[in-house]
Design an enzyme around this catalytic site. Sequence first.
Site, PDB file in Angstrom:
ATOM      1  N   ARG A  49       0.735  -1.061   0.096  1.00  0.00           N
ATOM      2  CA  ARG A  49      -0.012  -0.045   0.279  1.00  0.00           C
ATOM      3  C   ARG A  49       0.648   0.867  -0.007  1.00  0.00           C
ATOM      4  NH1 ARG A  49      -3.904  -1.361   4.542  1.00  0.00           N
ATOM      5  NH2 ARG A  49      -1.994  -2.091   4.870  1.00  0.00           N
ATOM      6  N   ASN A  93      -6.366  -3.060   2.188  1.00  0.00           N
ATOM      7  CA  ASN A  93      -6.423  -4.398   1.711  1.00  0.00           C
ATOM      8  C   ASN A  93      -7.641  -4.613   1.966  1.00  0.00           C
ATOM      9  OD1 ASN A  93      -3.711  -4.412   1.726  1.00  0.00           O
ATOM     10  ND2 ASN A  93      -3.029  -4.394   3.930  1.00  0.00           N
TER      11      ASN A  93
END
EC number: 6.2.-.-
Lengths: 779, 327
Positions: A29, A47
């Site tokens: 990320r 996520n």
Amino acid sequence: MPGKAHSVSTERVRLRIRVEGIVQGVGFRPHVYTLARRLDLAGWVGNDPKGVFIEVEGLRAALDLFLGDLKGEAPPLAVIDRVATTVLPLTGDRGFHIADSVQDGSRRTSVSPDFGTCDDCLAELFDPADRRYRYPFVNCVNCGPRFTIVTRVPYDRSTTTMARFPMCGECAREFADPADRRFHAQPTCCPDCGPVLSYTVVDGADRQVLAQGEAALQRAVTAVRTGLIVAVKGLGGYHLAVGAEDEPAVRRLRDLKHREAKPFAVMVADLAAARTLAGLTSEAERLLADPRRPIVLVPRHAEALTAPSVAPGTGEIGLMLPYTPLHHLLLRETGPIVLTSGNISDEPIAFKDAEALNGLSSVADAFLTHDRPIHIRTDDSVVRIVAGRATPLRRSRGYAPEPLALSLQRPVRRAVLACGGELKSTFCMVQGDRAFLSHHIGDLENYETLVAFTEGIEHFQRLFGVVPEVVAHDLHPEYLSTKYAAELADVELAGVQHHHAHIASCLADNRERGPVIGVAYDGLGYGTDGTLWGGELLIADFTGYVRVGSLTPVPLPGGEAAIRHPWRMAAAYLAEMDLTHTPPVQHRHAADWDRVRALLKTPAHSPPTTSAGRLFDAVAALLDLHDTVAYEGQAAIALEQTADPTETGAYPAHIARGDPPSCNGNLPYPGPSLLLNGGELVRAVVEDRRTGTPPEAVAARFHNGLAALTVAACLRVHEASGLTTVALSGGVFQNRLLTDRLTDALRRHGLQVLTHHRVPPNDGGLSLGQAVIAARRHP
Amino acid sequence: LCHGAGGKATQTLIEAVFLDAFDNPALAPLADGAVIADTHAFTTDSYVVTPLFFPGGDIGDLAVNGTVNDLAMCGARPVCLSAGFILEEGFPVADLRRITTSMAAAARTAGVHIVTGDTKVVQRGKADGCYITTTGLGAFHHDIRPGARMARPGDAVIVSGPVGDHGITIMLARGELDIEADTVSDTAALAGLVDDLLTACGPHLHTLRDPTRGGVATVLNEITATTQLAAVLDEDTIPVRPAVRGACELLGIDPLYVACEGRLLALVAPEATQTALSTLHAHPLGQDATVIGHLTDDPPGLVLLRTTFGGTRIVDLLVGDPLPRIC
Ligand SMILES: [Fe+3]
Ligand SMILES: [Mg+2]
Ligand SMILES: [Zn+2]
Ligand SMILES: [Zn+2]
């Protein structure tokens, strides 16, 4: 072309992107965030149980760059299986942010394996100006614990055993800073907020913490230096540590652990230290330095200072480099240490604090431990270079549970669970087109191991969202894994022959589908005729096999007793070949020799076997190497070590025609089955020994002879079938000399050779083979 | 063929065929004998053994002692037996006389009478010498009805003497193996020993079993499967005669799976363990009695062996004839 690019330069696009693979807990990320900010894209990244989801909006050109770098500049630990994009209507939003994790739907994400400390963290560890100077739990998004601390998915601090350590202000700031290496590094911590090291002694029920933090480390260093045994908590369990050059200490560790002879692994501070102990090829150095940090089996220098009891009776040594900050701190001050699994005899490695402190107190003088719990027990992985490539002998820490991409014709519709073998056990799940092969579980006959097996299966089902509908198992009715499968409700069972599974495992390992000529040489596996197979030539793919050849069967006098006592196999082969000469091994067992010979005539007590492993045992006993073994494979290992690799002579042996081949499936085979007369190799060994040929030459000629016999058989099968690829699997192919000779010769004859490199050739890889066969047969 | 080895194959056969056909409340517990009207026990057993004569006994005393012991394991005192013979044409009369003589002697020792019988002769080759079926009736003299269901966590597992003597003696007596047989079958009637135990321990005596086919391991697996308790044994405490151990090592057999014909397993409440042991020790058939483990409630249904080095090995019910599992 320039004109075309010009016309779209101001076009704006919005995309939804899904990324699947190992993309959680590896800094994915932050990577997306940094990339999006650099390219001035709007949207978010987050996520969910399937992986990473992204929405991005911006100039088309920027998005193209984004998609390229998403893969091209992915963080080192990320493994991308698939990227799917969908075009969305523009929303005109501004800024890019990291969204909260979403918890629903089916899981396609993978949990990352544990990785050794990265160079950045290592630099901080030894930088007096850094706030994590000498802090044994330093980690970042590029390194540290993962699989061993994850309790659930999605991967978040709250779903790891770090949940009990709230971050301090400074750690929280790093965690939230997209420019920081610890941005969303879930296990991050520091001396102010993270786990604490302690040095503990146990006296009966009494536990005393003698020191904490740096003082604890120093106590442990002193203890190891003065010859004490210290239990050290690692990533996947407790180790027992002693100075590797301290013979009395190593000897004492052997006695207390009840481990007679099986070699101990040694941890060294760095490659330079490793080079002083062993001869390292560049491949060996690469493996040692790999962040997965396996134990690498390498040839020990004759003048190495390691204590004789570290690896008695073998010229090899298992080396590994430090993989946690604690190991780095320790090794800089102790020098090489034996670091062996924290258990007694054949128990599984201790990983829970209370159990370790109880169970290991009879061995360890002190405990160097801490308060970050281990959720899953994971042993050290072991690799050896065979046929020029790294071959795992045990695939565990650093590798599990990384999914293995498969070569199936199409993704499976119904998830598969494969239960594996009995010793060196692993299990495997197949979902879609990926296989999740478990960490090394161990010997299921041991109760704690069986518990780890059943709990491990449940854990994997939760982590990867797999609900198995098809369950594969070995055909051996007494394997506890077979019995486990039989008791599952609401699943379709798929029994898979042991050596078929070995060959399928080698195919899957190499992303091939076959059919191939499979050579499955191992100790023993249950055959479809109820006898014990182990020296098999199969034509096989995932749908079935034809047993086109095997070693000539010999009786196994006293079943498992013959496995513990290789001299019995010498007796069996001498009787089989009608050899009247009396070799030294017979004199050593004069009292029992005739009894064992009588046993050979009673099939009830001497089941016939075609095992290649037992052939090695017979020869090892005839060369006076081992009459009795303390651990599996000991005699065969000694035989390989004895052989002179420069010897080119080879014992001759014949191939006879057997019965028409038995088959399972629809693979055609026109030829007769082949019987490879291993006994003739034994006869030649006896002859050569009688005339005083040195054991180094005899051992080598036996290896070369078995390789030549196998090549001859493969060529006949090749001629009859037209197949041009040979797959080598089974525990015997941990033997480098045999595998190298066989591989070279087959290639010289223009055949392609497949060996193992992702999963072990031994029974540790069996479950993968079972899984792909079951997936193909039970779609 | 492996349906007679006493393991899982036998159990499956029994469950699949006989329970199905003969289902009734007295049969259901699958104990060694059935309880009739709560006053009597009733049991039957067929005896097939090769060779018919072996050190320490023959098929005759085996057929008497086995059925007497099945009654005794229910807590009953044997009263009378019937005996049925199937003889192969040409079976020597002298051998038959030898067998009946030893049956009579065994019955006398056990204090039972053989009250009825039957003999059939079949063609040569249709039977192997001599088969005997004995049926026994016993009467309860105590209020106690020992059984697997009475077993409780904490119970001591006591074995009345060394294990494996009978099974190993039979294997060696077949003469195929080149071993000087220094072993003798343990075949004996245990009714007197059981009487003493019942008197001494009363309701603290929870379960009695004779570890015949499949040995101690199989019997304990049957008990743990019924009760969903665990049996934890201590490897170092299991009595095995050196000659038996030596033969087991040669043959690659675990003595825990070898048959006894004159031993019992008793599950006894912890407070009565000492009483049970001293009672057994006072009897000629129980002099080597010893505690080999205990029951716990976890893990349900398993038999575990604590090995000499502190490991915990699963002692499982065998599916058929054991084949090595090591790859
Ligand atoms: Fe195998
Ligand atoms: Mg009976
Ligand atoms: Zn790092
Ligand atoms: Zn902190």
